[in-house]
Structures are given as C-alpha cells and as structure tokens.
Design a protein around this motif. Structure first.
Motif, PDB file in Angstrom:
ATOM      1  N   THR A 353      43.248   0.152  -2.900  1.00 62.81           N
ATOM      2  CA  THR A 353      43.061   0.437  -4.487  1.00 62.81           C
ATOM      3  C   THR A 353      44.603   0.647  -4.804  1.00 62.81           C
ATOM      4  O   THR A 353      44.749   0.525  -5.934  1.00 62.81           O
ATOM      5  N   GLY A 354      45.500   1.011  -3.683  1.00 64.21           N
ATOM      6  CA  GLY A 354      46.840   1.426  -4.422  1.00 64.21           C
ATOM      7  C   GLY A 354      47.841   0.194  -4.343  1.00 64.21           C
ATOM      8  O   GLY A 354      47.174  -1.045  -4.238  1.00 64.21           O
ATOM      9  N   VAL A 355      48.978   0.423  -4.285  1.00 66.57           N
ATOM     10  CA  VAL A 355      50.016  -0.709  -4.352  1.00 66.57           C
ATOM     11  C   VAL A 355      51.041  -0.058  -3.287  1.00 66.57           C
ATOM     12  O   VAL A 355      51.283   1.097  -3.104  1.00 66.57           O
ATOM     13  N   PRO A 356      51.524  -0.901  -2.413  1.00 64.43           N
ATOM     14  CA  PRO A 356      52.731  -0.691  -1.251  1.00 64.43           C
ATOM     15  C   PRO A 356      54.008  -0.365  -2.141  1.00 64.43           C
ATOM     16  O   PRO A 356      54.352  -0.631  -3.397  1.00 64.43           O
ATOM     17  N   GLU A 357      54.965   0.508  -1.392  1.00 67.01           N
ATOM     18  CA  GLU A 357      56.117   0.487  -1.992  1.00 67.01           C
ATOM     19  C   GLU A 357      57.354  -0.148  -1.455  1.00 67.01           C
ATOM     20  O   GLU A 357      57.005  -0.799  -0.410  1.00 67.01           O
ATOM     21  N   ARG A 358      58.228  -0.797  -2.218  1.00 64.19           N
ATOM     22  CA  ARG A 358      59.056  -1.422  -1.946  1.00 64.19           C
ATOM     23  C   ARG A 358      60.032  -0.991  -0.947  1.00 64.19           C
ATOM     24  O   ARG A 358      60.318   0.201  -0.821  1.00 64.19           O
ATOM     25  N   ALA A 359      60.510  -1.723   0.227  1.00 63.07           N
ATOM     26  CA  ALA A 359      61.218  -1.288   1.410  1.00 63.07           C
ATOM     27  C   ALA A 359      62.409  -2.523   1.663  1.00 63.07           C
ATOM     28  O   ALA A 359      61.925  -3.483   2.456  1.00 63.07           O
ATOM     29  N   GLY A 360      63.161  -2.602   0.799  1.00 67.55           N
ATOM     30  CA  GLY A 360      64.118  -3.857   1.003  1.00 67.55           C
ATOM     31  C   GLY A 360      63.698  -4.859   0.539  1.00 67.55           C
ATOM     32  O   GLY A 360      63.045  -4.970  -0.598  1.00 67.55           O
ATOM     33  N   GLU A 361      63.637  -6.113   1.335  1.00 68.16           N
ATOM     34  CA  GLU A 361      63.198  -7.158   1.110  1.00 68.16           C
ATOM     35  C   GLU A 361      61.471  -7.258   1.234  1.00 68.16           C
ATOM     36  O   GLU A 361      60.743  -8.150   0.936  1.00 68.16           O
ATOM     37  N   GLY A 362      60.910  -6.451   1.877  1.00 77.00           N
ATOM     38  CA  GLY A 362      59.543  -6.277   2.237  1.00 77.00           C
ATOM     39  C   GLY A 362      58.814  -4.925   1.296  1.00 77.00           C
ATOM     40  O   GLY A 362      59.323  -4.523   0.270  1.00 77.00           O
ATOM     41  N   VAL A 363      57.637  -4.437   1.955  1.00 81.32           N
ATOM     42  CA  VAL A 363      57.100  -3.328   1.600  1.00 81.32           C
ATOM     43  C   VAL A 363      56.768  -2.234   2.456  1.00 81.32           C
ATOM     44  O   VAL A 363      56.585  -2.937   3.699  1.00 81.32           O
ATOM     45  N   ARG A 364      56.385  -1.272   2.261  1.00 77.74           N
ATOM     46  CA  ARG A 364      55.759  -0.067   2.962  1.00 77.74           C
ATOM     47  C   ARG A 364      54.381   0.279   2.534  1.00 77.74           C
ATOM     48  O   ARG A 364      54.372   0.497   1.472  1.00 77.74           O
ATOM     49  N   HIS A 365      53.435   0.255   3.435  1.00 74.55           N
ATOM     50  CA  HIS A 365      51.882   0.762   3.200  1.00 74.55           C
ATOM     51  C   HIS A 365      51.483   1.360   4.148  1.00 74.55           C
ATOM     52  O   HIS A 365      51.415   1.002   5.529  1.00 74.55           O
ATOM     53  N   THR A 400      51.786 -13.711  -2.351  1.00 73.91           N
ATOM     54  CA  THR A 400      52.795 -13.364  -1.492  1.00 73.91           C
ATOM     55  C   THR A 400      52.247 -12.908  -0.262  1.00 73.91           C
ATOM     56  O   THR A 400      51.401 -11.846  -0.391  1.00 73.91           O
ATOM     57  N   ASP A 401      52.547 -13.327   1.180  1.00 70.19           N
ATOM     58  CA  ASP A 401      52.189 -12.853   2.035  1.00 70.19           C
ATOM     59  C   ASP A 401      53.149 -12.110   2.986  1.00 70.19           C
ATOM     60  O   ASP A 401      54.523 -12.454   2.965  1.00 70.19           O
ATOM     61  N   TYR A 402      52.598 -10.882   3.655  1.00 73.93           N
ATOM     62  CA  TYR A 402      53.438 -10.053   4.426  1.00 73.93           C
ATOM     63  C   TYR A 402      53.006  -9.917   5.944  1.00 73.93           C
ATOM     64  O   TYR A 402      51.818  -9.827   5.746  1.00 73.93           O
ATOM     65  N   VAL A 403      53.848  -9.857   6.562  1.00 70.06           N
ATOM     66  CA  VAL A 403      53.387  -9.285   8.174  1.00 70.06           C
ATOM     67  C   VAL A 403      54.113  -7.888   8.567  1.00 70.06           C
ATOM     68  O   VAL A 403      55.068  -7.750   8.288  1.00 70.06           O
ATOM     69  N   GLY A 404      53.185  -7.331   9.187  1.00 67.82           N
ATOM     70  CA  GLY A 404      53.627  -5.957   9.742  1.00 67.82           C
ATOM     71  C   GLY A 404      54.877  -6.191  10.999  1.00 67.82           C
ATOM     72  O   GLY A 404      54.818  -6.965  11.552  1.00 67.82           O
ATOM     73  N   ASN A 414      48.681  -8.815   1.410  1.00 68.30           N
ATOM     74  CA  ASN A 414      48.808  -9.941   0.560  1.00 68.30           C
ATOM     75  C   ASN A 414      48.711  -9.476  -0.893  1.00 68.30           C
ATOM     76  O   ASN A 414      48.058  -8.563  -1.023  1.00 68.30           O
ATOM     77  N   ARG A 415      49.513 -10.107  -1.511  1.00 65.50           N
ATOM     78  CA  ARG A 415      49.703  -9.801  -3.246  1.00 65.50           C
ATOM     79  C   ARG A 415      49.289 -10.827  -3.853  1.00 65.50           C
ATOM     80  O   ARG A 415      49.906 -12.085  -3.708  1.00 65.50           O
ATOM     81  N   GLU A 416      48.383 -10.764  -4.778  1.00 60.84           N
ATOM     82  CA  GLU A 416      47.723 -11.928  -5.256  1.00 60.84           C
ATOM     83  C   GLU A 416      47.753 -11.727  -7.105  1.00 60.84           C
ATOM     84  O   GLU A 416      47.243 -10.626  -7.380  1.00 60.84           O
ATOM     85  N   ARG A 417      48.351 -12.585  -7.606  1.00 59.23           N
ATOM     86  CA  ARG A 417      48.169 -12.618  -9.386  1.00 59.23           C
ATOM     87  C   ARG A 417      46.963 -13.759  -9.693  1.00 59.23           C
ATOM     88  O   ARG A 417      47.293 -14.990  -9.394  1.00 59.23           O
ATOM     89  N   THR A 418      46.198 -13.251 -10.481  1.00 58.01           N
ATOM     90  CA  THR A 418      45.207 -14.158 -11.043  1.00 58.01           C
ATOM     91  C   THR A 418      45.370 -14.147 -12.619  1.00 58.01           C
ATOM     92  O   THR A 418      45.875 -13.241 -13.110  1.00 58.01           O
ATOM     93  N   GLN A 424      45.805 -11.448 -16.921  1.00 58.05           N
ATOM     94  CA  GLN A 424      46.197 -11.241 -15.598  1.00 58.05           C
ATOM     95  C   GLN A 424      45.806 -10.163 -14.958  1.00 58.05           C
ATOM     96  O   GLN A 424      45.532  -9.121 -15.553  1.00 58.05           O
ATOM     97  N   GLU A 425      45.542 -10.394 -13.731  1.00 57.43           N
ATOM     98  CA  GLU A 425      45.375  -9.016 -12.880  1.00 57.43           C
ATOM     99  C   GLU A 425      46.270  -9.176 -11.602  1.00 57.43           C
ATOM    100  O   GLU A 425      46.208 -10.364 -10.910  1.00 57.43           O
ATOM    101  N   ILE A 426      46.707  -8.261 -10.782  1.00 58.77           N
ATOM    102  CA  ILE A 426      47.310  -7.999  -9.615  1.00 58.77           C
ATOM    103  C   ILE A 426      46.493  -7.298  -8.581  1.00 58.77           C
ATOM    104  O   ILE A 426      45.974  -6.146  -8.769  1.00 58.77           O
ATOM    105  N   THR A 427      46.271  -7.964  -7.561  1.00 56.05           N
ATOM    106  CA  THR A 427      45.556  -7.517  -6.451  1.00 56.05           C
ATOM    107  C   THR A 427      46.138  -7.308  -5.256  1.00 56.05           C
ATOM    108  O   THR A 427      46.652  -8.518  -4.682  1.00 56.05           O
ATOM    109  N   TRP A 428      46.181  -6.443  -4.482  1.00 56.74           N
ATOM    110  CA  TRP A 428      46.728  -6.180  -2.958  1.00 56.74           C
ATOM    111  C   TRP A 428      45.500  -5.968  -2.178  1.00 56.74           C
ATOM    112  O   TRP A 428      44.608  -5.364  -2.609  1.00 56.74           O
ATOM    113  N   SER A 429      45.753  -6.758  -0.987  1.00 54.60           N
ATOM    114  CA  SER A 429      44.822  -6.602   0.109  1.00 54.60           C
ATOM    115  C   SER A 429      45.405  -6.433   1.617  1.00 54.60           C
ATOM    116  O   SER A 429      46.498  -6.708   1.514  1.00 54.60           O
TER     117      SER A 429
END
Length: 538
Positions: A353-365, A400-404, A414-418, A424-429
């Motif tokens: 439902t939400g979005v991760p927060e930025r953490a340098g070059e990556g993200v935090r969730h 864009t793919d991210y790994v823990g 995963n961040r996906e823009r369609t 447009q829509e942006i969805t995080w999974s």
C-alpha cells in the motif's frame, strides 16, 4: 416510518417509485438507492423523494455485499452502501461501512479495492489548500495535511452506479479527477476532485477481508468459483469470468485477449497474440503457501493459479534480452499475489500500500534496507487466464528491482511504472525468494513436473568460491539463451526467414516460435515484483 431495535435509530419507508422498503441505518445518511428499481432517493422530512435513477451495477461477484458485518480495530461495522466507479483501465468498488455508536457518535468508513487487495479508509479534514489536480504527476513528492506523500496515480473517473444508503447524493452526471498518494507509513491518501473548488481527502491502511472477522459474505468457494459468461468476440467460444475484479480474460480456445473492464454487454475489445510456452503449473492448480504480507504474520492458505504470463526484457540496446514467467495467484479473502519463475530462481510478491523511504542509493521498507539491482523495461509476450487489470498489446512496464541486505537477503522489492503521459501509475511490490522444492510441495506436483521447476535463487551473500562457480555457470546459461532468444516486439529474429518464406500463419513459422519460447526464463535483471499490477482502488 418504522424503527427497530438496534444500537442506532433506524428509518424505513416505501420507495415512492416502486413501493419496495428502503432502510436507513444512520441518521447521517440523507440519500439511498432503492435495491429494486434503482431509484435515487432523498429523505425529505418523514418521506422519501425520487431524484433520479442509478445505472445497474456491474455484476462482479464480489464476496462483499450489503448487510455483511465485521470488526475493524475492535469496532463492529456493517456494509450499508456501495459506489462503483469506472476509469480508463476498468472499474472499482467502494463499500460504505457504518460503525456502531461510540464515544464520538456514529462514524462511517470506506472499504475499497486497491491493486487486487483492500484498504479501509476514513474521511479526514484537509487543513489548508489542496494541490491543484493539474499539478500532480505520478512519482512526484507532495505535502498534504502537513505530511509528506508520493503521488501514485492521477486518473479521471466517473461514478457509474450506486447501491444502498449514502452520505451524499451520488454524482452520476460527470467525470472528475481522483489522485492516489502513498507514504512511508504504509498508508494511501486520496484526493477526490468531484467538487474541484472543495476536494475531499481520505486516508486508509491495507486490510485483508480475512482479518475483519466478516459474516454475511456472498456465498462462494475458494476452489470452485461462481462465473458470469459471455461469448468470445473472435471465435464465439463461451467465456466464463470467475473473479470479482477481472478486467481482462484470455479465450481458452483461440487465445485472444478480451477486455471485460467495461462490462460483458456490447462489443468486447480484443486482440490476438502469438503462441507462447504453456505454464508449467496448470491454471486452476491450488497450492498452499504461508506468505508474510505483514511483519510477523505467516498463515498457510490455499492459493489458486488464475492467470499466467510470459514476459521479456526490451530496450536493452544489446542482444541480452531476458525472459521470465509469472503466475497470478488468488485467495478469496487475501486477494492476489504473484509467483515469479525466473532462471535465477523462484519468488513470490504482492503489491504494497505504501512506498519505501530512500536510503542512500537504495530504499528502506519495514526496517529493512534494500540495495538497488537493476533498471529494465518489460513487455508481455503471452498470457492465459484472468487478470485484475486491463491488458494491452505490447504494453511496457518500467521496473527497478531491489534486494534486501544483511540477514534479509531473501527479501525483494520492485518499483513498477505503467502507462505514459498523464495516465501513469507507480506501484511497489514486496516479497521473498522461494526454493523450487517449496513450489513443488505447495502444489503437490509429480516428480516429473517438479524437475522442470528446479532452479533456486542465488543468495545475496555466501561462500566466495561457490558464488564464483555459480557466476560462471549462469554466465554460460546467459550465452546459451542469448543464442536461442531475442525479444523484438514479440517476434524471434531467427524465425524471420521462415515467416518471409512460408507466411506468419504457417506451421513452419509457428513451430519456430514455439521452439524459441520453449525454454524461456528470466536471466539478469528483473521482476521480483508483480507486473502491470496497475489499477489502484481509485
């Protein structure tokens, strides 16, 4: 007027158009839609007055229905109204939930669909001016009600039908802008510009039907789903649409993709697709998985395969396209999830439902830091089954793919823009890797079937020598696959000469395509998250 014993004072009167009884459970409900003749009614003193007529509801066989009751955060509620909206990509429902009187008096909320799952939202005050609808763009950071949000989608919607009792007159005459915003607290905020000069604001959080302890749901079975039917516009075969949220379905006979997002009546838009590789897990199969949608919560549940997709990576500029498969899984009260089959392993994922927060070059969730892996563009090459979003030929997704990191190397984001332009829509999974053995055991597959699934995801860290050996092995696989595959707008370049000689419908050309697809699987970048999970609850 008649009253009945209840924690709230009820109101009941005859519909002035057909005479059927119309009930109001809340004193705050000034409007209702007659369940028999669909007349839109307003309370006028001690009588009801007809002010219009609602269109017929799109019959989506949802497990929710008027009168169903449950508990949310310890408070009992009952579903008393329903609004059905339509936008370019399909339809969605919002159910008005009326809570029993408490210290703050009566209140109501909205149980809404959100990317194949649900959100419980409540209207909230909007201090200060709301951003102008024309200024909002997907991916844009914005401040609303003193908090930071990220714009997920901006769509033009229209209320097409209503049911039950409502707090305001349903506006069935014109469309309006709806913007979905998401934040790092796993919330979704909605700006509704039905009245452009005075937009409304609501905030919701994710919820599963199973955790609401609901009673009075529409009868259905997780394994044997009720169906509504139509004829395939291409070949005339019977189409059985079984899921409540289906927007696209693939004909089992001619494999045309049929758009049912606007309902089953009238001309159905459709398109043909080239033959692809068949799923290794058949549609309709039921597997038991314990997915952790929420931290600390794992419950083994039966999931049914209702859709299958084959995808490829495009726009790489080099001969290194990747291929992978995804299975759309359905559970009646949890919603949807994806099972991803790639050459570097299996994983499951579901929209958040939400979005991760930025953490340098990556993200935090949810307290976990993820590092970025890949940026890539994906495209659908073959689909089967039903999908809760509208499928379009050669539609592309930007991922864009991210790994823990650390001990969370199995986690994936995963961040996906369609879409494109203003649509447009942006969805995080989010999800985790799975072993091939776990998939085999979940579906109780025979050994011969299980052997075809045997590939496990590489760990994020481990023994250096082991990793080096795997790098050389997968490097060999990549080279081999690159010799076999090329995704170029859905066609294989090595088959071009056969197509030129024998024609696109020839057995020679189709056999070449099947051969080219037969071993496809993603290598390199891509798709730990679901794909084209577009279509928010607004």
């Amino acid at each position: 007027m008649a009253t009945e014993d209840s924690p709230q004072r009820g109101y009941r009167a005859a519909c002035p158009n057909c005479g059927a009884p119309v009930e109001f459970r809340s004193a705050a409900s000034a409007f209702a839609v007659c369940g028999f003749c669909r007349s839109t009614l307003v309370r006028d003193g001690e009588a009801l007055r007809r002010i219009g007529q609602s269109a017929e509801l799109f019959d989506d066989h949802s497990p929710l229905q008027l009168g169903a009751a449950g508990r949310y955060q310890g408070a009992p509620f009952v579903l008393v109204g329903r609004l059905q909206y339509r936008y370019a990509e399909g339809t969605w429902n919002e159910w008005r939930a009326l809570f029993d009187s408490g210290p703050d008096g009566q209140k109501s909320g909205w149980l809404s669909e959100d990317n194949g799952r649900y959100v419980f939202a409540f209207d909230a005050p909007l201090p200060g001016a709301a951003p102008a609808s024309e200024s909002l763009r997907p991916g844009q950071p914005v401040s609303v009600a003193g908090q930071a949000w990220t714009v997920a989608s901006v769509v033009v919607a229209r209320l097409v039908a209503a049911q039950g009792e409502l707090p305001a007159r349903p506006n069935l005459e014109r469309g309006f802008v709806v913007a979905d915003l998401r934040n790092t607290r796993d919330e979704v905020g909605t700006l509704d510009y039905a009245e452009p000069a005075a937009p409304t604001w609501s905030v919701g959080r994710p919820v599963a039907i199973g955790e609401l302890a609901m009673t009075g749901l529409a009868e259905s079975s997780e394994k044997t789903l009720g169906a509504r039917g139509a004829e395939c516009p291409s070949c005339g075969a019977a189409l059985e649409v079984k899921l409540a949220t289906t927007q696209s379905i693939v004909c089992h006979q001619c494999r045309h993709v049929v758009d049912v997002s606007q309902g089953l009546g009238g001309d159905l838009q459709h398109y043909a697709q080239a033959k692809g590789s068949e799923p290794r897990i058949p549609l309709g199969s039921v597997g038991t998985f314990a997915f952790a949608f929420r931290p600390g919560e794992k419950k083994a549940l039966p999931w049914q395969v209702v859709g299958y997709a084959e995808r490829c990576e495009v726009d790489t500029g080099e001969d290194d396209q990747a291929f992978w498969r995804e299975y759309l899984l359905y559970h009646r009260t949890e919603g949807f999830a994806f099972l991803v089959d790639a050459e570097d392993g299996w994983s499951w994922t579901a929209p958040i439902t939400g979005v991760p927060e930025r953490a340098g070059e990556g993200v935090r969730h949810q307290g976990v830091v993820y590092r970025k892996l890949y940026d890539y563009t994906g495209m659908v090459t073959y689909v089967l089954g039903e999908f809760y979003w509208k499928l379009e030929r050669d539609a592309r997704t930007y991922n864009t793919d991210y790994v823990g990191t650390g001990a969370f190397g199995a986690r994936r984001l995963n961040r996906e823009r369609t879409g494109g332009g203003d649509a447009q829509e942006i969805t995080w999974s989010a999800g985790e890797t799975l072993s091939a053995d776990a998939v085999v055991q979940a579906f109780k597959l025979a050994p011969a079937q299980g052997a075809a699934l045997a590939r496990d995801a590489l760990p994020a860290s481990g023994n250096a020598a082991s990793l080096l050996a795997k790098v050389f092995f997968w490097g060999f696989v990549v080279v081999l696959l690159l010799m076999m595959f090329r995704c170029d707008g859905g066609e294989r370049s090595e088959c071009d000469s056969l197509r030129s000689t024998y024609g696109e419908a020839s057995v020679e050309y189709q056999n070449c395509l099947r051969s080219a697809r037969s071993g496809g699987g993603r290598v390199g970048g891509g798709s730990f998250g679901g794909w084209s999970s577009g279509g928010g609850h607004k």
